[in-house]
Design an enzyme around this catalytic site. Structure first.
Site, PDB file in Angstrom:
ATOM      1  N   LYS A   1       0.800  -1.222   0.000  1.00 46.88           N
ATOM      2  CA  LYS A   1       0.000   0.000   0.000  1.00 46.88           C
ATOM      3  C   LYS A   1       0.837   1.279   0.000  1.00 46.88           C
ATOM      4  O   LYS A   1       0.362   2.344  -0.410  1.00 46.88           O
ATOM      5  CB  LYS A   1      -0.925   0.003   1.219  1.00 46.88           C
ATOM      6  CG  LYS A   1      -2.061  -0.996   1.165  1.00 46.88           C
ATOM      7  CD  LYS A   1      -3.170  -0.542   0.238  1.00 46.88           C
ATOM      8  CE  LYS A   1      -4.418  -1.391   0.392  1.00 46.88           C
ATOM      9  NZ  LYS A   1      -5.532  -0.911  -0.449  1.00 46.88           N
TER      10      LYS A   1
ATOM     11  N   SER B   1       1.356  -9.823  -0.373  1.00 43.49           N
ATOM     12  CA  SER B   1       1.051  -8.393  -0.326  1.00 43.49           C
ATOM     13  C   SER B   1       1.269  -7.725   1.022  1.00 43.49           C
ATOM     14  O   SER B   1       1.411  -6.507   1.080  1.00 43.49           O
ATOM     15  CB  SER B   1      -0.396  -8.164  -0.764  1.00 43.49           C
ATOM     16  OG  SER B   1      -1.281  -8.922   0.053  1.00 43.49           O
TER      17      SER B   1
END
Length: 327
Positions: free
Chosen positions: A51, A304
């Site tokens: 992110k 991720s």
């Protein structure tokens, strides 16, 4: 659509602020599926998830006045942490709105980075309503967690790195929630390696993007607790970017259940020596489950994020009944 040029520009813009993460071969997974499997270690990123790329790309394009006023977002945790970090790096301040479903370890880390935290309601939609109220009242700049061109372009830099490090890539497995990562990675991969398949992987409970693609338009879903908590939340009924991109660019969406996600977390730890959260383990989970037996290698799997509560991680590794952890 987000072009390769915009993703390349994002890479240049954020290069000194984020890590170029490794792409490493997994011997265990390669042997299991009979083709090369490589892991994109995005959970090694500075804030523990991909992110940071999108948040940084968006913050760096704000005016000084916008930075002075501050930024705001709804988040399931990792975007909030990334935005708080990126805002602090340019002398701005973040306000992060989250629902009660966000794990406490993610909330406390966001506070540690100096952000103002607001816990609102029991869904991402509830948190987003609070964001919109504060934008209207206080003039804060909203940096959405996924449905924003600058965020998508930033996340797309993961795809550039995969395509360049693995020119022969045949399939990329991408954790799928609101679609910022999936849309950006798919745009980059399809531009550079048009024959490669891009497959979204998500949990089987409250999978908003999957339900929306099936319906042909954005829909609301009920949110549930999940080991893959970062994949929770809706995509927004007025979604302008990630829904059309995911619908057009993803070759498939695969669903995994809680026990399969737990198996992915355990595999990452026991065989790869990596600590990943549930959302970061869904690609491994899909491979282990046999639901991707039809894909051909070489395969790239994006890990991720790593921001899992460590007590929960220990319970998963020790084989505790996962149903008790998420209900």
């Amino acid at each position: 659509m987000i072009s390769q040029d915009l993703i390349e520009q994002a890479r240049e813009r954020i290069a000194s602020h984020v890590l170029h993460t490794p792409l490493t071969t997994s011997t265990s997974l390669s042997e299991r599926i009979g083709a090369q499997v490589s892991l994109k270690l995005e959970h090694h990123q500075l804030t523990g998830s991909f992110k940071l790329r999108g948040a940084t790309n968006a913050v760096l394009q704000l005016s000084q006045l916008e930075r002075d006023r501050g930024v705001i977002a709804a988040s399931t945790g990792n975007h909030g942490r990334a935005l708080s970090y990126a805002a602090r790096a340019v002398g701005s301040r973040a306000t992060i709105c989250m629902s009660r479903l966000v794990p406490e370890n993610k909330v406390s880390e966001i506070r540690r980075l100096g952000a103002t935290v607001r816990i609102v309601g029991s869904s991402q939609d509830d948190a987003q309503e609070e964001v919109e109220r504060l934008v209207a009242e206080d003039g804060l700049s909203m940096i959405p967690p996924f449905d924003h061109p600058h965020v998508i372009a930033g996340q797309g830099t993961v795809g550039l790195e995969i395509a360049e490090a693995m020119p022969e890539v045949a399939a990329v497995l991408v954790p799928l929630s609101g679609g910022g990562l999936a849309a950006g990675v798919a745009a980059a991969i399809k531009a550079m390696r048009p024959a490669a398949k891009v497959i979204g992987v998500t949990m089987d409970r409250g999978a908003a993007m999957k339900a929306s693609i099936d319906a042909g338009h954005p829909v609301q879903v009920t949110e549930y607790r999940s080991l893959a908590d970062s994949l929770g939340g809706g995509i927004g009924l007025d979604n302008a970017w990630t829904f059309p991109m995911c619908k057009a660019l993803l070759d498939d969406v695969v669903l995994v259940n809680e026990r399969e996600i737990a198996a992915g977390i355990r595999h990452a730890y026991e065989y790869e020596r990596e600590i990943v959260e549930g959302a970061g383990a869904v690609g491994i989970a899909a491979l282990l489950s046999g639901k991707l037996a039809h894909i051909k290698g070489p395969v790239a799997v994006i890990l991720s994020g790593q921001n899992i509560d460590m007590t929960l991680h220990r319970n998963v590794i020790n084989g505790l009944d996962i149903a008790t952890e998420v209900d």
